[in-house]
Design a protein around this motif. Structure first.
Motif, PDB file in Angstrom:
ATOM      1  N   TYR A 170       7.671   9.335  -0.535  1.00  0.00           N
ATOM      2  CA  TYR A 170       6.480  10.048  -0.068  1.00  0.00           C
ATOM      3  C   TYR A 170       6.498  10.119   1.442  1.00  0.00           C
ATOM      4  N   ARG A 171       6.321  11.309   1.933  1.00  0.00           N
ATOM      5  CA  ARG A 171       6.328  11.515   3.380  1.00  0.00           C
ATOM      6  C   ARG A 171       5.237  12.498   3.710  1.00  0.00           C
ATOM      7  N   ARG A 172       4.265  12.093   4.506  1.00  0.00           N
ATOM      8  CA  ARG A 172       3.160  12.960   4.911  1.00  0.00           C
ATOM      9  C   ARG A 172       2.494  13.648   3.727  1.00  0.00           C
ATOM     10  N   VAL A 213       0.732  -7.262   4.769  1.00  0.00           N
ATOM     11  CA  VAL A 213       0.584  -5.899   4.288  1.00  0.00           C
ATOM     12  C   VAL A 213       1.916  -5.191   4.490  1.00  0.00           C
ATOM     13  N   VAL A 214       2.339  -4.432   3.479  1.00  0.00           N
ATOM     14  CA  VAL A 214       3.496  -3.552   3.649  1.00  0.00           C
ATOM     15  C   VAL A 214       3.022  -2.151   3.277  1.00  0.00           C
ATOM     16  N   TYR A 215       3.126  -1.241   4.232  1.00  0.00           N
ATOM     17  CA  TYR A 215       2.620   0.116   4.011  1.00  0.00           C
ATOM     18  C   TYR A 215       3.780   1.099   3.945  1.00  0.00           C
ATOM     19  N   GLU A 216       3.721   1.961   2.944  1.00  0.00           N
ATOM     20  CA  GLU A 216       4.835   2.864   2.687  1.00  0.00           C
ATOM     21  C   GLU A 216       4.900   4.076   3.613  1.00  0.00           C
ATOM     22  N   GLY A 217       3.737   4.517   4.090  1.00  0.00           N
ATOM     23  CA  GLY A 217       3.717   5.890   4.600  1.00  0.00           C
ATOM     24  C   GLY A 217       3.549   6.060   6.092  1.00  0.00           C
ATOM     25  N   THR A 218       3.165   7.275   6.441  1.00  0.00           N
ATOM     26  CA  THR A 218       2.977   7.641   7.837  1.00  0.00           C
ATOM     27  C   THR A 218       1.532   7.318   8.270  1.00  0.00           C
ATOM     28  N   GLY A 259      15.829   5.104   5.873  1.00  0.00           N
ATOM     29  CA  GLY A 259      15.630   6.209   4.934  1.00  0.00           C
ATOM     30  C   GLY A 259      15.713   7.582   5.579  1.00  0.00           C
ATOM     31  N   GLY A 260      15.462   7.665   6.870  1.00  0.00           N
ATOM     32  CA  GLY A 260      15.507   8.949   7.557  1.00  0.00           C
ATOM     33  C   GLY A 260      16.907   9.343   8.009  1.00  0.00           C
ATOM     34  N   PHE A 261      17.884   8.486   7.779  1.00  0.00           N
ATOM     35  CA  PHE A 261      19.242   8.850   8.193  1.00  0.00           C
ATOM     36  C   PHE A 261      19.860   9.832   7.211  1.00  0.00           C
ATOM     37  N   VAL A 296       0.857  -1.181   0.000  1.00  0.00           N
ATOM     38  CA  VAL A 296       0.000   0.000   0.000  1.00  0.00           C
ATOM     39  C   VAL A 296       0.897   1.237   0.000  1.00  0.00           C
ATOM     40  N   GLY A 297       0.868   1.974  -1.089  1.00  0.00           N
ATOM     41  CA  GLY A 297       1.668   3.192  -1.177  1.00  0.00           C
ATOM     42  C   GLY A 297       1.000   4.327  -0.440  1.00  0.00           C
ATOM     43  N   GLU A 298       1.789   5.279   0.006  1.00  0.00           N
ATOM     44  CA  GLU A 298       1.184   6.376   0.770  1.00  0.00           C
ATOM     45  C   GLU A 298       0.152   7.165  -0.036  1.00  0.00           C
TER      46      GLU A 298
END
Ligand code: WTA
Length: 655
Positions: free
Chosen positions: A197-199, A334-339, A171-173, A106-108
């Motif tokens: 994609y972030r928020r 399920v693998v979810y990409e987002g916040t 990814g946040g490093f 599931v993409g954000e």
């Protein structure tokens, strides 16, 4: 040994918590594991793990289950050969389950991809062919910095298939953090994306990796997945698009067998010094424990369950409980990409409702966030599919535990509070659903085949009701095999404290309750736990002093209602630098740029002095008292006992 880190505020009421939730008999009747498993494993630990290893498909049988003669460097399933990717993918297709969905991605922004095991086999084979075409050979290191896109999983499995050692960097490093990890492992290839994609909005990714790879001599190729379509800089000859490299590759790839002890991955984690440790994991033992624990702790029924672990693949939880454990077991996940609040605060519940998720594994910090957002949000969704709930990453406070059970688990779903570490590779301490009478806030009991104890300073086990340090007193299959390039640090960090007894020192405080169940009490070293992420105080301190305005810095983890701990920095500025809001902002941003946004201090407090002992050691305990608005404790060991008055009054003046 350093002083005791502050416990989460939430843990204050642990000592009074006495609620017990017995398992539902209906659940027990159908549970994957029975109470008898503990005694059976205890009677012959090696036979137990050998039996669990048979969950996997081996190309050659091992000749010895455990070789501990080179302790603390373990060898499990000596002489055994297998291919980890074949175990996670091909064998499910061969068993006739090729049409089963492996990943509901599931993409954000709302795009989705359902990937069956047969399709996963094709994707992983093509990616393996692509990586081989770059000249990579078994043992080479590949760095991966990617958001939660399917290609990240294909990349990890393609590495495993070829015997390449992946080093996934969250990814946040920051670029600096990525660069030091690439350099330490001497990675030849980096796999990344254009953006992420972030928020709800695209954010750059390759800009950061470009900054890192401008200075990494070992990197020969950078493979780039197009995710957001944002503009990127391109280095001809080095950069290659994923679709150009992978799309045209053959769909077949003949796998090779690797030794059970062949390295599978390196994952960097924070230690008590500034330099992150490259934790090394190998193939056979790691996959055995990943598969067994995923089966036992989550009661996974691969034919009917839909599993969802909300971690990021950049952390060990993502490695073991998104990639290796579930896929080795043929799970649908399920693998979810987002916040969790994009585009709205019900996003997780919406996904659970849509995919009929039955097992949900997340972190206490997120549960506390959901509590803040309000129980009315999950109430709008049909969560009746949920039957097991998991928690990981930090101690869960009883309120959050009970809220989780009531509002997400309808008051019936068992909660498994799983204690483990990057170093342990897989879950070590946890209730078993349907077996254990659960207690809010306690991880309770070492799993079958695992041994954990709470001991005092001398390594003597404490009595029921007593507290001390958590140790692991018997080797386990998924244990780390070392720190990349630094065997001495491996011995020092984990094995020197209880060298005589041969215990692994976990760095966590713990206690037994009257029943002998284990309650984890947080880190006892200079490692903070912010939203379940490990960050060392030294790492943040060295980021701060790398800024030209900072003369000295001391960092503590202070209790925080949502994130468990929050980072509070005390800094002494150089000569003319001004102690104003803009300096504070500059310093917070500087830490985010040096390490990553997760390390951004919650507060930066400018002080004139830091409390030090006569030997020059900063007394963080006292700073923590200030950061947590407590009466400052015993200052008698300070070189200058007036320092704390100065700090406290200075802060009051500036408040
Ligand atoms: C903490 C995450 C209490 C602990 C899998 C450990 C926990 C560190 C729990 C490892 C839990 C993890 N209860 N504390 N259920 N799970 N921890 O390496 O302090 O990111 O040492 O691994 O997290 O963090 P790491």
């Amino acid at each position: 040994m350093t002083e005791q880190s502050g416990q989460s505020p939430a843990l204050d009421n642990l000592s009074t918590e006495s609620r017990v939730f017995p398992p539902d008999p209906a659940f027990t009747g159908a549970a994957n594991v029975r109470e008898g498993a503990y005694a059976e494993a205890e009677a012959d630990r090696e036979a137990f793990w050998a039996e669990q290893a048979r969950r996997l498909t081996w190309d050659a049988e091992w000749s010895q289950v455990l070789d501990w003669s080179g302790a603390p460097f373990a060898k499990w399933f000596v002489g055994g050969k297998l291919n980890v990717a074949v175990n996670c993918v091909d064998r499910h297709v061969e068993a006739g389950n090729g049409d089963r969905v492996a990943i509901h991605w599931v993409g954000e922004p709302g795009d989705t991809r359902d990937i069956t095991y047969a399709q996963l086999k094709v994707e992983v084979s093509k990616t393996a062919n692509a990586l081989a075409s770059l000249g990579l050979v078994a043992g080479d290191r590949v760095a991966i910095q990617m958001p939660m896109v399917p290609e990240a999983i294909f990349s990890m499995l393609a590495c495993a298939r070829l015997g390449l050692v992946h080093s996934v960097v969250f990814g946040g490093f920051s670029a600096a953090a990525l660069r030091s990890r690439i350099d330490d492992a001497e990675a030849r290839v980096l796999i990344t994306t254009d953006g992420q994609y972030r928020r709800g909005a695209p954010a750059p990714m390759k800009d950061g990796t470009d900054e890192a790879t401008a200075h990494t001599p070992s990197i020969e190729k950078v493979v780039v997945v197009r995710r957001t379509g944002s503009d990127v800089q391109w280095t001809e000859g080095r950069d290659v698009w994923w679709h150009d490299l992978v799309d045209g590759q053959p769909e077949e790839h003949t796998p090779e067998s690797f030794d059970a002890e062949h390295p599978l991955f390196i994952l960097y984690t924070s230690g008590t010094t500034g330099k992150p440790k490259g934790i090394q994991h190998t193939s056979g033992g790691y996959l055995t424990q990943a598969a067994y624990t995923h089966h036992a702790v989550f009661d996974l029924k691969p034919e009917t369950d839909v599993y969802w672990c909300t971690a990021d693949i950049g952390w060990i939880t993502g490695h073991t409980y998104i990639v290796y454990g579930p896929l080795a077991n043929g799970a649908t996940q399920v693998v979810y990409e987002g916040t969790p609040n994009t585009p709205h605060e019900g996003r997780h519940w919406e996904i659970i409702q849509q995919h009929r998720v039955s097992i949900y594994y997340t972190a206490p910090t997120l549960i506390r966030t959901f509590m803040k957002w309000g129980a009315d949000i999950p109430e709008k969704y049909d969560l009746s599919s949920l039957r097991v709930l998991g928690s990981v990453g930090e101690p869960i406070n009883p309120e959050a535990w009970v809220w989780y059970r009531e509002h997400i688990g309808r008051g019936t779903a068992p909660i498994v509070d799983t204690w483990w570490q990057t170093e342990t590779g897989a879950i070590m301490i946890s209730p078993l659903p349907g077996v254990t009478k659960t207690k809010p806030g306690s991880a309770q009991r070492a799993l079958p085949g695992i041994s954990a104890k709470v001991v005092d300073d001398n390594g003597v086990e404490v009595a029921h009701g007593g507290g001390g340090y958590l140790v692991l007193d018997k080797p386990w299959p998924s244990m780390l095999r070392g720190i990349w390039g630094d065997p001495e640090r491996f011995r020092d960090t984990y094995w020197s404290r209880y060298a005589e007894q041969g215990f692994y020192f976990a760095g966590d405080g713990a206690k037994y309750d009257a029943d002998g169940d284990i309650w984890l009490l947080g880190r006892v070293d200079d490692v903070m736990n912010v939203s379940g992420h490990r960050i060392s105080t030294t790492e943040v301190e060295s980021a701060l002093v790398s800024h030209p305005t900072v003369a000295e810095a001391a960092v503590v983890g202070a209790a925080d209602e949502t994130t468990g701990q929050g980072i509070v920095a005390f800094v002494i500025l150089r000569g003319t630098a001004k102690a104003d809001d803009s300096t504070v902002k500059v310093l917070r941003d500087h830490v985010a740029a040096e390490i990553g946004p997760i390390a951004k201090p919650r507060q930066v407090l400018v002080v004139n002095e830091l409390p030090k002992t006569r030997s020059g050691k900063i007394m963080r305990r006292l700073l923590r008292d200030v950061a947590e608005n407590r009466e400052v404790g015993d200052t008698t060991t300070l070189a200058d006992s007036t320092v704390m008055d100065l700090i406290s009054s200075g802060l009051k003046d500036s408040a």
